[in-house]
Enzyme design. Structure first.
Site, mmCIF file in Angstrom:
data_model
loop_
_atom_site.group_PDB
_atom_site.id
_atom_site.type_symbol
_atom_site.label_atom_id
_atom_site.label_comp_id
_atom_site.label_asym_id
_atom_site.label_seq_id
_atom_site.Cartn_x
_atom_site.Cartn_y
_atom_site.Cartn_z
ATOM 1 N N HIS A 177 29.164 -26.521 67.566
ATOM 2 C CA HIS A 177 28.791 -27.850 68.066
ATOM 3 C C HIS A 177 29.304 -29.010 67.216
ATOM 4 O O HIS A 177 28.661 -30.065 67.126
ATOM 5 C CB HIS A 177 27.284 -27.959 68.255
ATOM 6 C CG HIS A 177 26.936 -28.822 69.440
ATOM 7 N ND1 HIS A 177 25.654 -29.043 69.876
ATOM 8 C CD2 HIS A 177 27.736 -29.525 70.287
ATOM 9 C CE1 HIS A 177 25.661 -29.832 70.926
ATOM 10 N NE2 HIS A 177 26.923 -30.149 71.201
ATOM 11 N N CYS A 220 21.482 -32.072 67.694
ATOM 12 C CA CYS A 220 22.273 -30.931 67.215
ATOM 13 C C CYS A 220 23.494 -31.258 66.362
ATOM 14 O O CYS A 220 23.570 -30.882 65.193
ATOM 15 C CB CYS A 220 22.729 -30.095 68.410
ATOM 16 S SG CYS A 220 21.402 -29.512 69.463
ATOM 17 N N SER A 255 26.186 -26.198 72.634
ATOM 18 C CA SER A 255 24.867 -25.797 73.126
ATOM 19 C C SER A 255 24.974 -24.841 74.304
ATOM 20 O O SER A 255 25.889 -24.930 75.124
ATOM 21 C CB SER A 255 24.049 -27.035 73.535
ATOM 22 O OG SER A 255 23.738 -27.823 72.415
ATOM 23 N N HIS A 304 16.982 -23.180 71.649
ATOM 24 C CA HIS A 304 17.484 -24.183 72.603
ATOM 25 C C HIS A 304 17.476 -23.555 73.994
ATOM 26 O O HIS A 304 17.759 -22.367 74.159
ATOM 27 C CB HIS A 304 18.913 -24.559 72.200
ATOM 28 C CG HIS A 304 19.471 -25.749 72.913
ATOM 29 N ND1 HIS A 304 19.825 -25.725 74.246
ATOM 30 C CD2 HIS A 304 19.776 -27.001 72.473
ATOM 31 C CE1 HIS A 304 20.313 -26.908 74.593
ATOM 32 N NE2 HIS A 304 20.283 -27.707 73.529
ATOM 33 N N ASP A 337 17.691 -26.728 63.056
ATOM 34 C CA ASP A 337 18.563 -27.912 63.078
ATOM 35 C C ASP A 337 17.821 -29.197 63.410
ATOM 36 O O ASP A 337 18.296 -30.290 63.111
ATOM 37 C CB ASP A 337 19.737 -27.714 64.045
ATOM 38 C CG ASP A 337 19.329 -27.713 65.510
ATOM 39 O OD1 ASP A 337 18.158 -27.402 65.825
ATOM 40 O OD2 ASP A 337 20.192 -27.994 66.362
ATOM 41 N N ASN A 338 16.685 -29.113 64.046
ATOM 42 C CA ASN A 338 15.832 -30.275 64.351
ATOM 43 C C ASN A 338 14.529 -29.760 64.928
ATOM 44 O O ASN A 338 14.316 -28.542 65.011
ATOM 45 C CB ASN A 338 16.518 -31.269 65.307
ATOM 46 C CG ASN A 338 17.131 -30.652 66.532
ATOM 47 O OD1 ASN A 338 18.357 -30.659 66.705
ATOM 48 N ND2 ASN A 338 16.320 -30.095 67.409
ATOM 49 N N ARG A 367 24.007 -30.720 62.195
ATOM 50 C CA ARG A 367 24.894 -29.677 61.660
ATOM 51 C C ARG A 367 25.986 -30.267 60.772
ATOM 52 O O ARG A 367 26.351 -29.684 59.742
ATOM 53 C CB ARG A 367 25.492 -28.888 62.823
ATOM 54 C CG ARG A 367 24.452 -28.043 63.531
ATOM 55 C CD ARG A 367 24.802 -27.695 64.974
ATOM 56 N NE ARG A 367 23.590 -27.260 65.641
ATOM 57 C CZ ARG A 367 23.158 -26.003 65.655
ATOM 58 N NH1 ARG A 367 23.870 -25.057 65.065
ATOM 59 N NH2 ARG A 367 22.038 -25.680 66.248
ATOM 60 N N ASP A 404 18.079 -23.171 66.493
ATOM 61 C CA ASP A 404 18.321 -24.355 67.312
ATOM 62 C C ASP A 404 17.039 -24.786 68.017
ATOM 63 O O ASP A 404 16.534 -24.062 68.883
ATOM 64 C CB ASP A 404 19.418 -24.040 68.339
ATOM 65 C CG ASP A 404 20.012 -25.281 68.970
ATOM 66 O OD1 ASP A 404 19.443 -26.367 68.776
ATOM 67 O OD2 ASP A 404 21.034 -25.182 69.654
ATOM 68 N N ASP A 405 16.503 -25.937 67.626
ATOM 69 C CA ASP A 405 15.306 -26.509 68.263
ATOM 70 C C ASP A 405 14.031 -25.729 67.957
ATOM 71 O O ASP A 405 13.091 -25.753 68.754
ATOM 72 C CB ASP A 405 15.471 -26.600 69.798
ATOM 73 C CG ASP A 405 16.514 -27.601 70.229
ATOM 74 O OD1 ASP A 405 17.113 -28.258 69.370
ATOM 75 O OD2 ASP A 405 16.748 -27.714 71.459
ATOM 76 N N LYS A 420 26.293 -20.812 67.136
ATOM 77 C CA LYS A 420 26.540 -22.153 67.670
ATOM 78 C C LYS A 420 27.272 -23.005 66.636
ATOM 79 O O LYS A 420 26.845 -23.111 65.486
ATOM 80 C CB LYS A 420 25.211 -22.806 68.052
ATOM 81 C CG LYS A 420 25.365 -24.239 68.559
ATOM 82 C CD LYS A 420 24.034 -24.813 68.995
ATOM 83 C CE LYS A 420 24.169 -26.269 69.420
ATOM 84 N NZ LYS A 420 22.908 -26.838 69.916
ATOM 85 N N LYS A 479 12.035 -33.198 68.961
ATOM 86 C CA LYS A 479 13.463 -33.475 69.069
ATOM 87 C C LYS A 479 13.726 -34.834 69.732
ATOM 88 O O LYS A 479 12.997 -35.261 70.614
ATOM 89 C CB LYS A 479 14.113 -32.357 69.891
ATOM 90 C CG LYS A 479 15.597 -32.512 70.155
ATOM 91 C CD LYS A 479 16.122 -31.313 70.934
ATOM 92 C CE LYS A 479 17.606 -31.467 71.242
ATOM 93 N NZ LYS A 479 18.170 -30.238 71.871
#
Length: 462
Positions: A128, A72, A151, A247, A299-300, A76, A32-33, A126, A320
């Site tokens: 989301h 996010c 998150s 994240h 994810d990004n 996904r 994540d991130d 996660k 992001k």
């Protein structure tokens, strides 16, 4: 039960493919991130990732791999369905306590596609994509779920179901929750509960607030147990393990806290790397590593406004929440011994949306007929077939930008980092082959290319 329409032509095509239908195990690890540079094999100068680096030496490293959104939930949704998120009703980020929203159950996920050919499936980490029961993993093709439903900086969900024997921590109990929801709110969320998120098993909370200092290890523990159970049962398996970090807020266990030269952010990445190594080692110990496809990605792009607690996307620009390369081009490694050449690199454009159709082709599973698939089968890229090119003529960055070949066109530019913000002169055109940092606008030199991309973007947005 969800009614899934399957594409019979896809089954026929898979049956006549170069690779006869197989049933390799599948592990997708999604961070994540995490920034483009935040791995040793992508050039990080101060974060050590020996296990992921080994994965790259044993598989294929992608230089031009994209997610379908710079945030996010939408990213996904695209990975799991093979569709642009705007086409399936997931335009941005879902929040608890802000309406009854999530990935609509009629959309078919990778898990549902694989269950159709006998796979055991598990989601860890996660989610989301909605915290109400009908949106949870157990109603989206996964046999079981263990993780934080959104998150790690969010809040408890008011309608959350708590398991008998739920572990309440930090003085929490049902009265504390009631008092919090009766107090000051932030768009429906109790301000006093910021960063206090539930840990769920299947459809119930089993720990509140989740102890995030141990969550990365516990996610790996859960994945390892699922792998063992699946191998013992003789079932092919699909493990979707989505780490809650890097994240923010960031947490590291005592074994990793303060150990990285990159501070707490580096500690988090190095702990993720360690636990990735545990999963890889477990596959080998059970003798199934050569029969398992492993995907490792993010994810990004990195949340740069978080400063030292955010990652690094260099040599890309921004991160992001932007449509620049740093927002949606991510690190990606895929290993499948004997099929994907070890130590290889791919500079052709590929997408997380390609995973569903590619895995369907590999396993002989049928493609869902009722949703607008944007992903393509990339087996030719994965096997380094001579002359293989990206199957994508265009890739769309939401409704604001598009890439075709080396060219990238921005209809509008959005910046998030004040220190690098520039006077936007959009629309803009960049040649990524010469200008990966998107710094030199060449739209006046190539108006015909800009017009072609602008028209493609307009058509996509209709």
């Amino acid at each position: 039960m969800k009614h899934i329409m399957l594409n019979g032509l896809a089954v026929a095509a898979a049956a006549t493919a170069v690779f006869a239908a197989e049933q390799p195990n599948i592990v997708i690890i999604l961070n994540d991130d995490q920034g483009y540079q935040d791995l040793g094999c992508y050039g990080s100068p101060d974060i050590k990732t020996p296990n992921v680096d080994r994965l790259a030496r044993e598989g294929m490293r992608f230089t031009d791999f994209y997610v379908a959104s710079c945030v996010c939930s939408a990213s996904r949704a695209a990975l799991l369905t093979g569709c642009y998120p705007s086409k399936i009703g997931v335009p941005g980020v879902f929040f608890p306590n802000r309406g009854h929203k999530g990935l609509a159950p009629e959309h078919v996920t990778i898990a549902e596609v694989l269950k159709g050919v006998g796979y055991s499936t598990k989601a860890v980490g996660k989610w989301h994509l909605g915290d109400h029961v009908e949106f949870l993993p157990t109603n989206q093709g996964f046999d079981s779920y263990y993780g934080i439903p959104y998150s790690n900086d969010m809040y408890p969900a008011k309608e959350m179901k708590y398991a008998d024997g739920c572990l309440f921590r930090e003085g929490m109990d049902f009265k504390a929750l009631d008092d919090a929801f009766a107090g000051k709110s932030n768009n429906g969320n109790p301000r006093s509960m910021k960063d206090k998120v539930p840990l769920m098993r299947n459809e119930e909370c089993i720990e509140f607030p989740a102890d995030q200092s141990t969550i990365t290890r516990r996610y790996a523990d859960e994945g390892i147990q699922f792998i063992s159970e699946s191998v013992k049962a003789g079932n092919p398996f699909f493990l979707y393990l989505a780490n809650s970090m890097p994240h923010t807020p960031l947490f590291a266990s005592p074994d990793f806290k303060g150990k990285s030269a990159r501070g707490l952010y580096g500690d988090v990445i190095e702990e993720i790397d360690h636990n990735t190594g545990r999963i890889l080692n477990h596959l080998k110990q059970l003798g199934v590593d050569k029969d398992t496809i492993v995907v490792f990605t993010s994810d990004n792009g990195p949340w740069l406004v978080k400063g030292a607690h955010g990652g690094c996307a260099l040599p890309l620009f921004e991160g992001k929440m932007t449509r620049f390369e740093g927002g949606q081009r991510v690190p990606a490694i895929i290993r499948w011994p004997g099929k994907v050449p070890a130590g290889s690199a791919c500079s052709e454009m590929a997408l997380t949306m390609d995973l569903l159709p590619t895995l369907a082709q590999v396993t002989g599973a049928a493609l869902p007929a009722q949703q607008p698939l944007a992903g393509k089968n990339i087996m030719d890229l994965l096997t380094a077939k001579k002359g293989a090119k990206t199957p994508h003529e265009y890739f769309f960055f939401g409704d604001l930008a598009v890439r075709s070949g080396d060219w990238k066109y921005h209809k509008k530019e959005i910046f998030k980092v004040k220190d690098t913000k520039r006077e936007s002169k959009a629309p803009t055109l960049y040649n990524l082959a010469d200008d990966i940092g998107e710094s030199k606008n060449v739209i006046n030199d190539h108006p015909e290319i800009a017009e072609r991309l602008a028209q493609a973007l307009e058509a996509h947005n209709r």
